[in-house]
Write an enzyme that holds these catalytic residues in place. Structure first.
Site, PDB file in Angstrom:
ATOM      1  CB  CYS A 273      -0.938  -0.005   1.206  1.00 16.21           C
ATOM      2  SG  CYS A 273      -2.196  -1.271   1.099  1.00 16.21           S
TER       3      CYS A 273
HETATM    4  N1  LIG Z   1      -2.873  -6.080   1.925  1.00 15.78           N
HETATM    5  C1  LIG Z   1      -3.291  -4.963   2.499  1.00 15.78           C
HETATM    6  O1  LIG Z   1      -2.931  -4.675   3.618  1.00 15.78           O
HETATM    7  C2  LIG Z   1      -4.246  -4.029   1.785  1.00 15.78           C
HETATM    8  C3  LIG Z   1      -4.873  -3.039   2.544  1.00 15.78           C
HETATM    9  C4  LIG Z   1      -5.757  -2.178   1.919  1.00 15.78           C
HETATM   10  C5  LIG Z   1      -5.975  -2.279   0.544  1.00 15.78           C
HETATM   11  N2  LIG Z   1      -5.324  -3.238  -0.173  1.00 15.78           N
HETATM   12  C6  LIG Z   1      -5.617  -3.306  -1.600  1.00 15.78           C
HETATM   13  O2  LIG Z   1      -6.496  -4.399  -1.836  1.00 15.78           O
HETATM   14  C7  LIG Z   1      -6.193  -5.010  -3.088  1.00 15.78           C
HETATM   15  C8  LIG Z   1      -5.885  -6.484  -2.881  1.00 15.78           C
HETATM   16  O3  LIG Z   1      -4.725  -6.574  -2.068  1.00 15.78           O
HETATM   17  P1  LIG Z   1      -4.302  -7.916  -1.319  1.00 15.78           P
HETATM   18  O4  LIG Z   1      -3.219  -7.537  -0.379  1.00 15.78           O
HETATM   19  O5  LIG Z   1      -5.512  -8.618  -0.816  1.00 15.78           O
HETATM   20  O6  LIG Z   1      -3.684  -8.731  -2.533  1.00 15.78           O
HETATM   21  P2  LIG Z   1      -3.323 -10.292  -2.544  1.00 15.78           P
HETATM   22  O7  LIG Z   1      -2.256 -10.441  -3.573  1.00 15.78           O
HETATM   23  O8  LIG Z   1      -3.095 -10.789  -1.160  1.00 15.78           O
HETATM   24  O9  LIG Z   1      -4.661 -10.977  -3.072  1.00 15.78           O
HETATM   25  C9  LIG Z   1      -5.169 -10.772  -4.347  1.00 15.78           C
HETATM   26  C10 LIG Z   1      -5.766 -12.089  -4.833  1.00 15.78           C
HETATM   27  O10 LIG Z   1      -6.364 -11.846  -6.106  1.00 15.78           O
HETATM   28  C11 LIG Z   1      -6.151 -12.997  -6.906  1.00 15.78           C
HETATM   29  N3  LIG Z   1      -6.316 -12.580  -8.296  1.00 15.78           N
HETATM   30  C12 LIG Z   1      -5.478 -11.899  -9.110  1.00 15.78           C
HETATM   31  N4  LIG Z   1      -6.060 -11.672 -10.290  1.00 15.78           N
HETATM   32  C13 LIG Z   1      -7.294 -12.208 -10.244  1.00 15.78           C
HETATM   33  C14 LIG Z   1      -8.366 -12.292 -11.150  1.00 15.78           C
HETATM   34  N5  LIG Z   1      -8.292 -11.734 -12.364  1.00 15.78           N
HETATM   35  N6  LIG Z   1      -9.458 -12.946 -10.776  1.00 15.78           N
HETATM   36  C15 LIG Z   1      -9.555 -13.514  -9.547  1.00 15.78           C
HETATM   37  N7  LIG Z   1      -8.578 -13.453  -8.624  1.00 15.78           N
HETATM   38  C16 LIG Z   1      -7.454 -12.806  -8.975  1.00 15.78           C
HETATM   39  C17 LIG Z   1      -4.756 -13.436  -6.543  1.00 15.78           C
HETATM   40  O11 LIG Z   1      -4.555 -14.792  -6.877  1.00 15.78           O
HETATM   41  C18 LIG Z   1      -4.742 -13.193  -5.031  1.00 15.78           C
HETATM   42  O12 LIG Z   1      -5.166 -14.318  -4.298  1.00 15.78           O
HETATM   43  C19 LIG Z   1      -5.041  -4.206  -3.691  1.00 15.78           C
HETATM   44  O13 LIG Z   1      -5.553  -3.216  -4.513  1.00 15.78           O
HETATM   45  C20 LIG Z   1      -4.403  -3.573  -2.466  1.00 15.78           C
HETATM   46  O14 LIG Z   1      -3.730  -2.384  -2.777  1.00 15.78           O
HETATM   47  C21 LIG Z   1      -4.485  -4.134   0.422  1.00 15.78           C
END
Ligand SMILES: NC(=O)c1ccc[n+]([C@@H]2O[C@H](COP(=O)([O-])OP(=O)(O)OC[C@H]3O[C@@H](n4cnc5c(N)ncnc54)[C@H](O)[C@@H]3O)[C@@H](O)[C@H]2O)c1
Length: 430
Positions: A273
């Site tokens: 992030c």
């Molecule tokens: N991790 C954090 O602390 C956090 C906090 C706030 C916001 N975010 C935001 O949330 C979003 C997700 O982050 P995250 O940390 O959960 O990511 P992550 O990588 O942990 O999880 C994302 C998941 O999406 C799956 N994926 C990718 N492409 C896909 C598709 N086309 N169809 C279905 N599944 C698909 C991946 O396999 C993965 O399991 C990002 O935009 C991130 O910036 C993350």
């Protein structure tokens, strides 16, 4: 189908909920909705993750098997790689990654791919909510046209919102359920359906007037953090030059009961992030002719921190008549922050690579990261740092035994002030 039909399904908990992307954001959200009584389907491209969910095994630190397993066993939560289940779903939250390209431009390919799949099985009466962090305008300019191409009309046939995800992995006090949820819709009907949806499972919902406002909220929050961290890192480098203890300065400043909020220096930014999201904003802002100068500057200062840490290590070894080349340097904590297993963008990796480039021999301890891929090589966590010349604390996990570390290590460089209670001459602080 009107908003009232979908609202009735949401209120009566008969709405079938879908979560696309079962990562740090998506899996906790899926669990909250299953706990609230909805039938939830998680969709992810990664079959290892979907199989793990279906077996009741969590791969996310904040979700325990004891919580996940019964929801799966009761038929409240299932996971699949097959997008055609969207035909049966009423709501879909998109929680896919939004990384930066090498050029620091937004990589929208995950959002586009997920939306394309949703559009294939789209049907009237659906609520779609984008949760991935992204630049202001994404929902209106990218997602909406892809969904409207199906012939369905927003605010009438379907409802579209953006809701920033604020989850803080490893935070025991604030989790998906009790972090206030901001939501903004494409139309006022969309906002109202989105507000209703979140208020069923989460404690507090804050509706805002548009998807753009909701997108900007997240970027303001993370840009605020990134810039303040940049400021305090610059102050730390100034204090170093003037031989002033920056930690003592911050602690004393933080006694002011108004108008000051403490931020602490560190080895650099990490995670999915803070180092990334502000560049989504600067990219978009540039298109409107406004250079995001604070963001660029803070990015430069924070990016300098791993180099600053390596200089500290080199100087500390020098004071002990050891050159960095050939010294054994042990990194204590490699995840990007306390008590989690995520090494994405972790400054520990930069520090390790910089040290290796200068001829140091690297090892590490991290109870949350048993193995690590560094420059194509696999390293394993080891508790054994007795023979090393210097231990560098990069991440201060609560599990660490700092008293033991102080008694056993020859020299410690502490980038997190984790040892502030131990006044030892062999400890060098950032
Ligand atoms: N991790 C954090 O602390 C956090 C906090 C706030 C916001 N975010 C935001 O949330 C979003 C997700 O982050 P995250 O940390 O959960 O990511 P992550 O990588 O942990 O999880 C994302 C998941 O999406 C799956 N994926 C990718 N492409 C896909 C598709 N086309 N169809 C279905 N599944 C698909 C991946 O396999 C993965 O399991 C990002 O935009 C991130 O910036 C993350």
């Amino acid at each position: 189908m009107s908003a009232s039909v979908l609202s009735e399904k949401i209120s009566s908990r008969t709405a079938r909920v879908g979560i696309v992307g079962l990562g740090y954001v998506g899996l906790p959200l899926a669990v909250e909705y299953a706990k609230a009584g909805y039938a939830v389907t998680g969709i992810d491209l990664n079959a290892t993750k979907t199989e793990s969910v279906n077996a009741g095994r969590s791969y996310i630190g904040d979700i325990h098997d004891g919580e996940l397993g019964p929801l799966v066993a009761d038929g409240k939560l299932r996971a699949t790689t097959d997008f055609s289940v969207i035909r049966e779903l009423d709501t879909v939250n998109i929680c896919v990654p939004t990384p930066l390209r090498k050029t620091k431009d937004p990589d929208m390919s995950y959002i586009v791919a997920a939306t394309q799949e949703i559009a294939k099985y789209f049907h009237p009466g659906m609520l779609i909510i984008l949760e991935s962090t992204t630049y202001p305008g994404t929902t209106a300019e990218l997602v909406l046209p892809m969904l409207e191409k199906t012939g369905l009309r927003v605010g009438i046939d379907f409802f579209l919102c953006f809701s920033p995800e604020r989850v803080d992995p490893g935070n025991a006090k604030f989790q998906t359920k009790n972090i206030p949820k901001v939501v903004g819709g494409t139309t006022s009907e969309c906002t109202e359906v989105g507000r209703l949806f979140y208020s069923q499972a989460l404690e507090k919902v804050i509706p805002v007037s548009s998807t753009q406002v909701a997108e900007m909220v997240k970027l303001l929050e993370n840009t605020f953090r990134m810039i303040n961290i940049g400021l305090v890192n610059e102050i730390a480098m100034m204090c170093h030059g003037m031989d002033i203890n920056v930690w003592e300065v911050i602690e004393a400043a933080a006694t002011k009961p108004f108008g000051f909020m403490p931020f602490y220096p560190g080895p650099g930014l990490g995670g999915h992030c803070i180092p990334i999201d502000p560049f989504y904003l600067s990219w978009k802002s540039k298109q409107n002719g406004i250079e995001a100068r604070f963001i660029e500057l803070a990015g430069q200062i924070n990016g300098r921190m791993p180099h600053f840490v390596v200089e500290k290590i080199q100087n500390a070894l020098n004071d002990h008549t050891k050159p960095l080349r050939g010294s054994k340097v042990h990194i204590y904590g490699v995840s990007y922050k306390r008590d989690i297993d995520d090494v994405r963008e972790s400054p520990a990796l930069d520090i390790m690579l910089l040290l290796e480039r200068r001829g140091a021999l690297i090892s590490y301890t991290d109870p949350h990261v048993p193995t690590l891929c560094l420059d194509g090589r696999e390293l394993s966590s080891s508790e054994d740092f007795e023979g090393t010349d210097c231990v560098v604390i990069v991440t201060d996990h609560t599990k660490f035994d700092y008293a033991g570390l102080v008694s056993r290590a020859k020299l410690i460089v502490d980038t997190r002030n984790a040892l502030k209670t131990f006044a030892e001459p062999k400890i060098v602080r950032l």
